[in-house]
Each structure stands twice: as structure tokens, then as C-alpha cells.
Design an enzyme around this catalytic site. Structure first.
Site, short mmCIF file in Angstrom:
data_model
loop_
_atom_site.label_atom_id
_atom_site.label_comp_id
_atom_site.label_asym_id
_atom_site.label_seq_id
_atom_site.Cartn_x
_atom_site.Cartn_y
_atom_site.Cartn_z
N GLN A 1 0.85 -1.19 0.00
CA GLN A 1 0.00 0.00 0.00
C GLN A 1 0.89 1.24 0.00
O GLN A 1 1.76 1.39 0.87
CB GLN A 1 -0.91 0.00 1.22
CG GLN A 1 -1.96 -1.11 1.22
CD GLN A 1 -3.08 -0.85 0.22
OE1 GLN A 1 -3.25 0.26 -0.26
NE2 GLN A 1 -3.84 -1.89 -0.09
N TYR B 1 -6.95 -12.26 -3.36
CA TYR B 1 -5.90 -11.24 -3.63
C TYR B 1 -5.33 -10.68 -2.32
O TYR B 1 -5.32 -9.48 -2.10
CB TYR B 1 -6.46 -10.05 -4.44
CG TYR B 1 -7.45 -10.35 -5.53
CD1 TYR B 1 -7.03 -10.67 -6.82
CD2 TYR B 1 -8.82 -10.27 -5.30
CE1 TYR B 1 -7.95 -10.91 -7.84
CE2 TYR B 1 -9.75 -10.51 -6.31
CZ TYR B 1 -9.30 -10.83 -7.58
OH TYR B 1 -10.21 -11.05 -8.57
N ASN C 1 -2.01 -8.05 4.29
CA ASN C 1 -2.32 -6.74 4.86
C ASN C 1 -3.68 -6.72 5.56
O ASN C 1 -3.77 -6.40 6.75
CB ASN C 1 -2.29 -5.68 3.74
CG ASN C 1 -2.51 -4.27 4.25
OD1 ASN C 1 -1.80 -3.79 5.12
ND2 ASN C 1 -3.50 -3.59 3.69
N GLU D 1 -3.44 -15.89 -2.77
CA GLU D 1 -2.52 -14.94 -3.41
C GLU D 1 -1.68 -15.73 -4.41
O GLU D 1 -1.29 -16.87 -4.13
CB GLU D 1 -1.63 -14.25 -2.37
CG GLU D 1 -0.50 -13.40 -2.93
CD GLU D 1 -0.99 -12.30 -3.86
OE1 GLU D 1 -0.39 -12.15 -4.94
OE2 GLU D 1 -1.97 -11.60 -3.52
N ASP E 1 -10.12 -7.32 -2.82
CA ASP E 1 -9.38 -6.09 -3.10
C ASP E 1 -8.71 -6.30 -4.45
O ASP E 1 -7.50 -6.48 -4.54
CB ASP E 1 -8.36 -5.84 -1.99
CG ASP E 1 -7.59 -4.54 -2.18
OD1 ASP E 1 -7.95 -3.76 -3.08
OD2 ASP E 1 -6.61 -4.31 -1.44
N CYS F 1 -9.71 0.08 -6.03
CA CYS F 1 -8.83 1.19 -6.44
C CYS F 1 -9.33 1.81 -7.74
O CYS F 1 -8.69 2.69 -8.30
CB CYS F 1 -7.39 0.70 -6.60
SG CYS F 1 -7.19 -0.61 -7.82
N GLU G 1 -9.83 5.63 -4.05
CA GLU G 1 -9.93 4.30 -3.45
C GLU G 1 -11.20 4.31 -2.62
O GLU G 1 -11.48 5.29 -1.92
CB GLU G 1 -8.71 4.02 -2.58
CG GLU G 1 -8.61 2.59 -2.10
CD GLU G 1 -7.41 1.86 -2.69
OE1 GLU G 1 -7.20 0.71 -2.29
OE2 GLU G 1 -6.71 2.43 -3.53
#
Length: 366
Positions: free
Chosen positions: A190, A218, A223, A239, A299, A324, A358
């Protein structure tokens, strides 16, 4: 806005424009007024990439104007962290008069943390040899003598030289708990750490009364998965990038979390596995039926969710979606709103002074 000047006096106006634009885009799906999370007005970016310009004996960072494509000299970059600005000056001073470090150098990438650690990558159009390693080691030691906690990496075609390591460890205060996140050079992180904290705390707040387990697609370096683990019985996350998976596994151990399982596979593959279309060796020993996932977290990249993943997420009572790119979010909502309603809406000003937004939505089944 120019790289060396931020129109901080215009911050509130540009943020208000984004709020109005998001509210207008979301109008077909929700009448909610967005919850708004402000960014620091300067020094908010924790990573930056610059081309290098060789001008006789002079050497400096440059960026390119997006409209005219003309180059712009950048000696200071107030959008970036204080540490990046300090390193920009120190790197130019250390490289400019050193032939081994300067010759064929075309780019420098900076990655920093709020915990004042840095990885600096030097990119070359030449083969890196022992002379380069010795010069880079001397530069690293000189930077550390100035009190800078920095690691240097050299990159060239099919070459990567780490003088010691290619990662740094971030420490973020998230809802009363310090979270440790390993961040690997050349992997996604990020960019706005202050905004990341606010996104994590918002996600925690909107899922505080959760039941069952969480599925995340994802997940990157974990995070969101690791921060949200305290709100769920178990977390299952996917991931595809190997460095991110390795960082996520480290972060699980570093944060003493025992209810998160990371699987290395693409979201599309996981959809096939969940639907029984294909079997994957990577899922051996993991009983997907054992998980009672009441909430799914996504995300996705700027392209949004593909049609198969859209269908898959509709099977969950709650969908937490961080986007995003609100345009692809709205495209996804054309499908998702057939089965779910938007119960929370947030705007995170991740990229001040740009048109980028975002946002986050919590969707609950009708």
C-alpha cells in the site's frame, strides 16, 4: 501540481470533488453519503520510482509530464516520505562521482516504512560485477553511518544483487494493536501508509459483529487478512505471487496469529476449486468444506472482478470490497446489487491531488 509542489491549499476542494463524484457514481446502487478518510497533505507516499538523467557531470532524478511527456527535474518530492526525500539527496551525492555506481544507471526505486526502514533499488543497463558490489557496499555503509536504516539492491537484465536483504518490516498501529508487515522490494505494498491504517480500521469496524469465517481473494502480504483475523473464527486467503505469499507467511508468525491460512493460487483458480470444477495439488490437506465463510473480502486489481468471481462472491452473505477503481466497482455492482445491498460506503483519499479514488463498500445479502 508539479513533483516539487503540492497545492495543499486546494486539498479540501479536491477531496470534496472526489466525494461528490463517488456519490454520483454510486447513486444507482446506494443513497449513502460516503464516509470520508483524509490523507496527510504531504509526505504520504511510502514508495517512489524515478528515472535518472545524466547531464554532463550532473546527475538528478526526473519524472515525465503525463501530458507533454517532457522530463521534469526532481530534487525534492514532497508527496513522498521524509525518508525518501533524505535518501534522494544522499543517493545522488553518493553515486554522482562514482563511475562504478553511476555508469549506465537509469532508475532508482525507493521503498520506505513508517518505522524508518528503507530499501533502495538501483537499475542498470549493464552487467553488475564485483567492482559494483564493492562500491555499493561502501555507499550502503556510508548511508548507515548517517543514521539511515537502508538496504541497497542492484538490478540489471536477469540480475538481482542483494547486499543483505530485499525487504523491510513495517509496524502499523491498527485499532489498538501493533501489526508487523514484511514488505518485499518489487512486490505490491500500500503506497499511503496513513491511509492504509484507516482502511484497516474501517474494515475492522464494519466487520466487528461477524460470525463464522472470512475468505479473502488477492491477499498480497496479508495486509487485510491479518488485521481482520481478530474479528473471525478463521481466515482463508489466496494470493498468486510467490514473494507476497512468503511475506504473508512471515507476517502470520511475526504477529502470532494462528487462525489464518494462505493458499498460493489465483482467484480464478480458487473459484474453480470452490465450484468443484478442478482439483489442485496446492489444496491437498485443506478441507474447504470445513470453512464456514459468511464474509468474503476482495481487493482486486484495477480491472475489478471477472464474471466468474462475481458469481462466486454472490454466494456469501456479506461482501467487503475495497476498490482502487470505482468505475470497475460500479460495473461489478451491476451484478452484485441483484443479490446484495450496499450497507456501508467509504472514500479513502489514497492518492491526493490526482483523480484516482480508493473506496470501500460492505454489501449484505438481500
Amino acid at each position: 501540481m508539479t513533483p516539487e509542489h503540492l497545492p495543499t491549499e486546494q486539498y479540501e476542494a479536491q477531496l470534496a470533488e472526489k466525494v461528490a463524484r463517488l456519490q454520483s457514481m454510486m447513486a444507482p446502487f446506494s443513497g449513502l453519503v460516503p464516509e470520508v478518510f483524509r490523507s496527510p497533505v504531504s509526505h504520504y507516499r511510502m514508495r517512489a520510482e524515478f528515472r535518472l538523467w545524466h547531464d554532463g557531470d550532473d546527475l538528478y532524478h526526473i519524472m515525465f509530464d503525463q501530458q507533454t511527456k517532457s522530463r521534469i527535474r526532481v530534487d525534492t518530492f514532497p508527496a513522498a516520505s521524509q525518508l525518501i526525500n533524505t535518501l534522494m539527496k544522499a543517493m545522488i551525492a553518493g553515486v554522482r562521482d562514482n563511475h562504478a555506481l553511476r555508469h549506465k544507471l537509469f532508475q532508482i526505486d525507493y521503498l520506505t516504512t513508517l518505522s524508518n526502514q528503507a530499501v533502495v533499488s538501483l537499475l542498470y543497463h549493464k552487467k553488475l560485477d564485483e567492482e559494483w558490489r564493492e562500491a555499493a557496499t561502501a555507499l550502503r555503509d556510508a548511508l548507515r553511518a548517517q543514521g539511515l536504516n537502508v538496504h541497497l539492491i542492484g538490478r540489471a537484465t536477469k540480475t538481482k544483487i542483494e547486499l543483505d536483504q530485499d525487504y523491510i518490516d513495517e509496524r502499523l498501529p491498527v485499532a489498538g494493536k501493533e501489526m508487523i508487515y514484511r514488505q518485499v522490494e518489487n512486490s505490491f505494498t500500500q503506497p499511503n501508509a496513513a491511509m492504509n491504517i484507516q482502511m484497516l480500521e474501517w474494515a475492522l469496524e464494519v466487520t466487528k459483529d461477524s460470525k463464522g469465517d472470512l475468505l479473502e481473494l488477492y491477499c498480497g502480504n496479508g495486509n487485510f487478512s491479518l488485521a481482520l483475523a481478530r474479528n473471525f473464527n478463521r481466515v482463508l486467503a489466496t494470493e498468486i505471487a510467490k514473494p507476497s505469499v512468503a511475506a504473508a507467511q512471515y507476517n502470520i508468525a511475526a504477529n502470532h496469529i494462528d487462525n489464518v491460512q494462505i493458499i498460493r493460487m489465483a482467484a480464478e483458480e480458487f473459484t474453480q476449486a470452490m465450484n468443484g470444477v478442478r482439483e489442485f495439488n496446492r489444496l491437498q490437506g485443506i478441507d474447504l468444506k470445513r470453512y464456514q465463510c459468511e464474509t468474503i473480502f476482495v481487493d482486486p486489481p484495477r480491472s475489478g472482478l471477472d464474471s466468474e468471481t462475481e458469481k462466486m462472491v454472490q454466494a456469501y452473505p456479506r461482501i467487503l470490497y475495497i476498490s482502487c477503481n470505482p468505475e470497475t466497482l460500479c460495473k461489478n455492482l451491476e451484478t452484485l446489487s441483484q443479490t446484495h445491498t450496499v450497507s456501508r460506503l467509504a472514500l479513502f483519499d489514497q492518492f491526493p491531488y490526482t483523480h484516482h479514488m480508493e473506496c470501500g463498500v460492505l454489501l449484505t445479502a438481500r
